[in-house]
Design an enzyme around this catalytic site. Structure first.
Site, short mmCIF file in Angstrom:
data_model
loop_
_atom_site.label_atom_id
_atom_site.label_comp_id
_atom_site.label_asym_id
_atom_site.label_seq_id
_atom_site.Cartn_x
_atom_site.Cartn_y
_atom_site.Cartn_z
N PRO A 24 -7.87 106.10 75.20
CG PRO A 24 -8.07 103.90 75.95
CD PRO A 24 -8.37 105.31 76.33
CG MET A 25 -9.12 107.07 70.48
SD MET A 25 -9.57 108.62 69.66
CE MET A 25 -8.32 109.72 70.36
CB VAL A 26 -6.46 101.37 67.59
CG1 VAL A 26 -5.54 100.71 66.59
CG2 VAL A 26 -6.80 100.40 68.72
CD GLU A 49 -5.86 96.40 73.03
OE1 GLU A 49 -6.14 95.39 73.68
OE2 GLU A 49 -6.34 96.63 71.89
CB CYS A 121 -10.86 96.51 72.38
SG CYS A 121 -10.60 96.43 70.59
CE LYS A 160 -12.28 103.77 77.30
NZ LYS A 160 -12.97 103.07 76.22
CG ASN A 220 -14.85 106.70 76.38
OD1 ASN A 220 -14.62 105.62 75.85
ND2 ASN A 220 -14.69 107.82 75.72
N GLY A 221 -17.67 108.49 76.09
CA GLY A 221 -18.69 108.29 75.08
C GLY A 221 -19.44 109.55 74.70
#
Length: 345
Positions: A24-26, A49, A121, A160, A220-221
């Site tokens: 997920p990415m804003v 989100e 977040c 997450k 993730n990362g």
């Protein structure tokens, strides 16, 4: 468009193991981008989100022209859009209490395969409202939200998180989350205080994984090229990999042989025209992709000034495709009539 009080058949993701997943990415993870990542091999795609407080007040609208299902807010804005090509998909939700989370989930549960609770977040707008990373310190609230969603929806439920200060505290949190019946846990291998420029801590996550034998984990990362997928799997012993900025910069990262950014942009633009995605939304992603191009587009400034899909198609030699697209049909019908010319006295 027609408002629809019904919904699609209930959906569920059976297995989160050994998957490549769009994180997920804003701003980035709207429908056109999710479809593009799926074209390149993403097994599961997450939405950006979406705030439960707003999502619960949307209306499900079937958009026959674009072939989509749109969840419209009262101001006429589409908070979330999906379509048949979008599955399997996960809607990530920002929530601070179980009642509102469930109200939002019940609006969309027939059109998504999974619902994910955002617990990572670090942004002020999320944390100050008790959402996102604030939930890492509220295990009772997390337990309440996740168990409520699990008991009252038929979707797979995930969350997450981020790494906590110690391995033991991270493990305690994960075991509590597992007890709620979730299908998977995604772990952003950074702490709340870390920023994107800080290196993801694959080593610490590996220590967590050594002592954890519960539901599937998703790492993730710091996955920026396809070869990083194998590296992070080997370093952490986690089979499923969630990709964020690497996918935004080049969505073909999900396949072994990555395409040029220019080709990816063209595919993304075609997908966006097919579903009549808003030009400003489409343009924002294109500008992010162009930042990673080794050879910058000479029309970059003009692209940034584009206001319609027709404008965007021109700079990527897709004018013929535009003319056949849903965007072209709808842009032509919504254009304002020409102003009357003043006549001489």
């Amino acid at each position: 468009m027609s408002e629809d009080n019904g919904s699609a058949p209930r959906r569920y993701i059976d297995d989160y193991s050994n998957k490549l997943i769009l994180a997920p990415m804003v701003r980035a993870n709207h429908l056109g981008f999710r479809l593009t990542c799926r074209d390149y091999g993403a097994d599961i795609v997450y939405s950006e989100e979406l705030i439960a407080q707003k999502l619960k007040d949307t209306k499900r609208v079937v958009n026959e022209e674009a072939g989509t299902v749109d969840f419209m807010y009262k101001n006429g804005y589409a908070v979330y859009r999906t379509c048949e090509r979008d599955h399997p998909n996960v809607l990530q939700m920002g929530a601070s209490n179980a009642v509102v989370a469930l109200q939002a989930a019940q609006v969309v549960c027939g059109d998504v395969d999974g619902i994910d609770l955002n617990m990572g977040c670090p942004k002020h707008f999320s944390v100050h409202a008790g959402m996102g990373a604030a939930l890492l310190q509220k295990p009772e609230t997390v337990h309440d939200i996740l168990t409520t969603l699990k008991r009252n929806t038929t979707n797979s439920i995930t969350c997450k998180i981020r790494l906590l200060d110690t391995v033991s505290s991270t493990l305690d949190l994960m075991k509590m989350i597992e007890s709620t019946g979730v299908s998977a846990i995604a772990v952003h291998a950074r702490h709340v205080v870390d920023r994107p420029r800080d290196r993801a801590n694959w080593e610490k996550l590996s220590e967590v994984v050594k002592s954890y034998f519960g539901v599937p984990l998703i790492v993730n990362g710091d996955v920026f090229v396809h070869e990083d997928i194998a590296k992070v799997r080997e370093a952490t012993n986690v089979s499923s990999v969630m990709i964020a900025r690497g996918a935004l910069y080049n969505a073909s990262i999900f396949q072994p042989h990555m395409e040029s950014v220019d080709d990816v942009i063209k595919r993304y633009l075609r997908n966006s025209m097919d579903i009549d995605q808003h030009p400003s939304t489409t343009k924002w992603n294109i500008m992010q992709m162009m930042q990673e191009m080794k050879k910058r587009n000479p029309n970059e400034q003009l692209i940034s000034q584009s206001k319609t899909m027709k404008d965007l198609s021109r700079w990527f030699d897709l004018e013929d495709y535009y003319e056949q697209s849903t965007s072209a049909k709808l842009e032509k019908t919504t254009q304002a009539p020409p102003k009357k010319q003043k006549t001489e006295p």
